[in-house]
Design a protein around this motif. Structure first.
Motif, PDB file in Angstrom:
ATOM      1  N   UNK A  81      -1.832 -34.862  14.113  1.00 47.49           N
ATOM      2  CA  UNK A  81      -1.221 -33.632  13.609  1.00 47.49           C
ATOM      3  C   UNK A  81      -2.306 -32.730  13.048  1.00 47.49           C
ATOM      4  N   UNK A  82      -2.415 -31.511  13.623  1.00 47.30           N
ATOM      5  CA  UNK A  82      -3.417 -30.537  13.202  1.00 47.30           C
ATOM      6  C   UNK A  82      -2.657 -29.335  12.646  1.00 47.30           C
ATOM      7  N   UNK A  83      -2.763 -29.115  11.350  1.00 47.04           N
ATOM      8  CA  UNK A  83      -1.889 -28.137  10.700  1.00 47.04           C
ATOM      9  C   UNK A  83      -2.654 -27.254   9.712  1.00 47.04           C
ATOM     10  N   UNK A  84      -2.073 -26.068   9.458  1.00 48.32           N
ATOM     11  CA  UNK A  84      -2.530 -25.168   8.383  1.00 48.32           C
ATOM     12  C   UNK A  84      -4.018 -24.831   8.460  1.00 48.32           C
ATOM     13  N   UNK A  85      -4.519 -24.635   9.689  1.00 49.07           N
ATOM     14  CA  UNK A  85      -5.905 -24.233   9.865  1.00 49.07           C
ATOM     15  C   UNK A  85      -6.866 -25.368  10.092  1.00 49.07           C
ATOM     16  N   UNK A  86      -6.375 -26.592  10.269  1.00 44.39           N
ATOM     17  CA  UNK A  86      -7.241 -27.714  10.590  1.00 44.39           C
ATOM     18  C   UNK A  86      -7.848 -27.572  11.973  1.00 44.39           C
ATOM     19  N   UNK A  87      -8.962 -28.282  12.213  1.00 45.00           N
ATOM     20  CA  UNK A  87      -9.682 -28.142  13.475  1.00 45.00           C
ATOM     21  C   UNK A  87     -10.135 -29.505  13.993  1.00 45.00           C
ATOM     22  N   UNK A  88      -9.950 -29.724  15.310  1.00 46.11           N
ATOM     23  CA  UNK A  88     -10.426 -30.938  15.974  1.00 46.11           C
ATOM     24  C   UNK A  88     -11.241 -30.537  17.186  1.00 46.11           C
ATOM     25  N   UNK A  89     -12.381 -31.181  17.384  1.00 44.27           N
ATOM     26  CA  UNK A  89     -13.190 -30.985  18.585  1.00 44.27           C
ATOM     27  C   UNK A  89     -13.477 -32.332  19.221  1.00 44.27           C
ATOM     28  N   UNK A  90     -13.540 -32.346  20.564  1.00 42.73           N
ATOM     29  CA  UNK A  90     -13.896 -33.560  21.291  1.00 42.73           C
ATOM     30  C   UNK A  90     -14.434 -33.170  22.657  1.00 42.73           C
ATOM     31  N   UNK A  91     -15.038 -34.142  23.340  1.00 42.28           N
ATOM     32  CA  UNK A  91     -15.521 -33.905  24.694  1.00 42.28           C
ATOM     33  C   UNK A  91     -14.338 -33.904  25.657  1.00 42.28           C
ATOM     34  N   UNK A  92     -13.714 -35.066  25.853  1.00 44.67           N
ATOM     35  CA  UNK A  92     -12.480 -35.176  26.621  1.00 44.67           C
ATOM     36  C   UNK A  92     -11.310 -35.417  25.669  1.00 44.67           C
ATOM     37  N   UNK A  93     -10.092 -35.185  26.167  1.00 49.41           N
ATOM     38  CA  UNK A  93      -8.888 -35.503  25.413  1.00 49.41           C
ATOM     39  C   UNK A  93      -7.901 -36.240  26.282  1.00 49.41           C
ATOM     40  N   UNK A  94      -7.371 -37.361  25.779  1.00 55.99           N
ATOM     41  CA  UNK A  94      -6.372 -38.151  26.479  1.00 55.99           C
ATOM     42  C   UNK A  94      -5.210 -38.441  25.546  1.00 55.99           C
ATOM     43  N   UNK A  95      -4.000 -38.059  25.955  1.00 56.98           N
ATOM     44  CA  UNK A  95      -2.800 -38.341  25.171  1.00 56.98           C
ATOM     45  C   UNK A  95      -1.912 -39.248  26.009  1.00 56.98           C
ATOM     46  N   UNK A  96      -1.727 -40.512  25.568  1.00 57.45           N
ATOM     47  CA  UNK A  96      -1.009 -41.491  26.380  1.00 57.45           C
ATOM     48  C   UNK A  96      -1.894 -41.994  27.500  1.00 57.45           C
ATOM     49  N   UNK A  97      -2.924 -42.743  27.108  1.00 57.64           N
ATOM     50  CA  UNK A  97      -3.967 -43.120  28.066  1.00 57.64           C
ATOM     51  C   UNK A  97      -3.541 -44.201  29.046  1.00 57.64           C
ATOM     52  N   UNK A  98      -2.895 -45.269  28.542  1.00 60.30           N
ATOM     53  CA  UNK A  98      -2.629 -46.460  29.356  1.00 60.30           C
ATOM     54  C   UNK A  98      -1.142 -46.661  29.569  1.00 60.30           C
ATOM     55  N   UNK A  99      -0.806 -47.452  30.568  1.00 59.69           N
ATOM     56  CA  UNK A  99       0.591 -47.776  30.833  1.00 59.69           C
ATOM     57  C   UNK A  99       1.238 -48.399  29.603  1.00 59.69           C
ATOM     58  N   UNK A 100       2.363 -47.883  29.184  1.00 61.47           N
ATOM     59  CA  UNK A 100       3.061 -48.384  28.006  1.00 61.47           C
ATOM     60  C   UNK A 100       2.660 -47.709  26.722  1.00 61.47           C
ATOM     61  N   UNK A 101       1.593 -46.943  26.737  1.00 59.33           N
ATOM     62  CA  UNK A 101       1.159 -46.250  25.523  1.00 59.33           C
ATOM     63  C   UNK A 101       1.942 -44.958  25.340  1.00 59.33           C
ATOM     64  N   UNK A 102       2.033 -44.522  24.084  1.00 55.60           N
ATOM     65  CA  UNK A 102       2.715 -43.272  23.750  1.00 55.60           C
ATOM     66  C   UNK A 102       1.806 -42.476  22.813  1.00 55.60           C
ATOM     67  N   UNK A 103       1.517 -41.248  23.200  1.00 59.16           N
ATOM     68  CA  UNK A 103       0.687 -40.389  22.365  1.00 59.16           C
ATOM     69  C   UNK A 103       1.316 -39.038  22.147  1.00 59.16           C
TER      70      UNK A 103
END
Length: 399
Positions: A81-103
């Motif tokens: 959760x990125x809120x109220x002006x928060x900042x996240x940086x990364x090279x790649x992004x994966x949401x729900x990477x593997x079978x059965x995972x939830x992101x």
């Protein structure tokens, strides 16, 4: 269970290796009020099977910097959760990477952002969701929603100022199901785009509401080999700068442009049915503008057409308002434009229609009009056409 709080300006946690929240159990991290956390390698939120991981980045100057990949739901369940002006940086992004995972990731509020220097995958093998709301901002090199078979991916971009900007391509449903919803003034940009890329993919993009927009600078394929749909409704606006295909590579595609001020404007060609089957529906005063060539049913198999009713407007580049035959000379392929024929209560080819009763043609010569140097075919509601035939109503929509 483990938890970590990094709170306040000047507070920091620096990791030379991976950052893992929820390895085999439950882990949480809160970065608030200007706190700062870094990882010189990868970040995992919900790493192991059955694990639970959560990260909150809240407040102006609060930040999470990942030098390599960020996985939200690697094999377990993860939330960011990125809120109220928060900042996240990364090279790649994966949401729900593997079978059965939830992101799941939420980017909420003006100034809240997530920037990836490479791809962003929502639903890689597992289930992933991304919500960009209330002015949140996400940027990536390319976006992929519902990437591999068995995955589920969904993205919502909602609210004025909310945006997702891809410097290259956008794929909605590569091998499985993907959906993108742009609503209430949200904005998405990308290069090329595919909706329903491969066999088995059933995927969609919705652009709904005044101020909601999708801008593509590369080619667009709606139903590449899978099933793809695009809905532009209630004042949504879509622009495409390169060729657009509805039903490409044996795929099935459909586009709906419905509602006053709902517009698809193409500065290049649109092909309705190219190898596959395609349908373009223009209804309730929706408008499609084609500066290039409109092609209908390129392979002439009878499976692709344009449907118009209830004030739908189709604008083609050139002066061709003398007759429907002259207008159709601007169209390649089958010329299968259909109107709703009240006399048979079914769709009928526009060649069976009567000008002044079933449709109008108008060439726009006003340089100040957005439809300048286009001929506009309009199929109004039957009651409107009756009034037009009596000379009691001038049908004209000025922009």
């Amino acid at each position: 269970q483990g938890s970590m709080v990094v709170d306040g300006a000047g507070s920091s946690w620096d990791n030379s290796g991976n950052l893992t929240l929820g390895n085999n159990g439950s882990g949480s991290l809160s970065i608030t009020n200007g706190g700062h956390v870094t990882s010189n390698s990868s970040g995992y939120i919900g790493y192991g099977s059955g694990s639970q991981g959560s990260v909150v980045v809240d407040g102006v100057d609060s930040s999470l910097d990942i030098s390599s990949d960020l996985f939200v739901g690697s094999q377990g369940n993860g939330s960011l959760s990125i809120t109220n002006g928060g900042n996240v940086t990364s090279d790649h992004g994966n949401i729900g990477r593997s079978s059965g995972s939830v992101g799941s990731v939420i980017v909420d509020g003006d100034g809240s952002s997530w920037h990836t220097s490479d791809y962003l995958r929502i639903g890689n093998y597992g289930s992933g969701s991304l919500s960009i709301i209330n002015g949140g901002d996400v940027t990536s090199d390319s976006g992929r929603i519902g990437f591999y078979s068995g995955s589920q991916g969904s993205v919502i971009v909602d609210g004025v100022g909310s945006s997702w900007n891809n410097s290259r391509g956008l794929t909605v449903g590569r091998d499985d199901a993907g959906s993108l919803s742009i609503t209430n003034g949200g904005h998405v940009t990308n290069g090329s785009a595919v909706i329903g890329n491969n066999f088995g993919s059933v995927s969609s993009i919705t652009v709904d509401g005044i101020g909601s927009s999708w801008q593509t600078t590369g080619w667009v394929r709606v139903g590449n080999r899978g099933i793809g749909s695009l809905s532009i409704t209630n004042g949504g606006y879509v622009t495409s700068s390169d060729s657009a295909y509805i039903g490409y590579g044996t795929g099935s595609g459909s586009v709906i442009v419905d509602g006053v001020n709902s517009i698809w404007s193409s500065s290049n060609d649109i092909s309705v049915g190219y190898d596959g089957s395609g349908t373009l529906s223009i209804t309730n005063s929706g408008t499609v503008i084609v500066d290039g060539i409109l092609t209908i049913d390129a392979n002439l198999d009878g499976g692709s057409f344009v449907e118009m009713s209830t004030g739908g407007m189709l604008a083609l580049s050139g002066d061709a308002d003398s007759s429907i035959t002259e207008f159709l000379a601007l169209v390649d392929g089958s010329d299968d434009i259909r109107f709703w024929d009240e006399s048979i209560n079914d769709w009928s080819n526009i060649m069976n229609a009567s000008i002044g009763e079933d449709y109008t043609l108008e060439y726009i010569s006003d340089v100040n009009d957005s439809l300048y140097e286009h001929t506009v075919l309009t199929v109004p509601e039957p009651v409107t056409m009756i009034l037009f035939a009596l000379g009691c109503l001038e049908i004209r929509r000025r922009r």
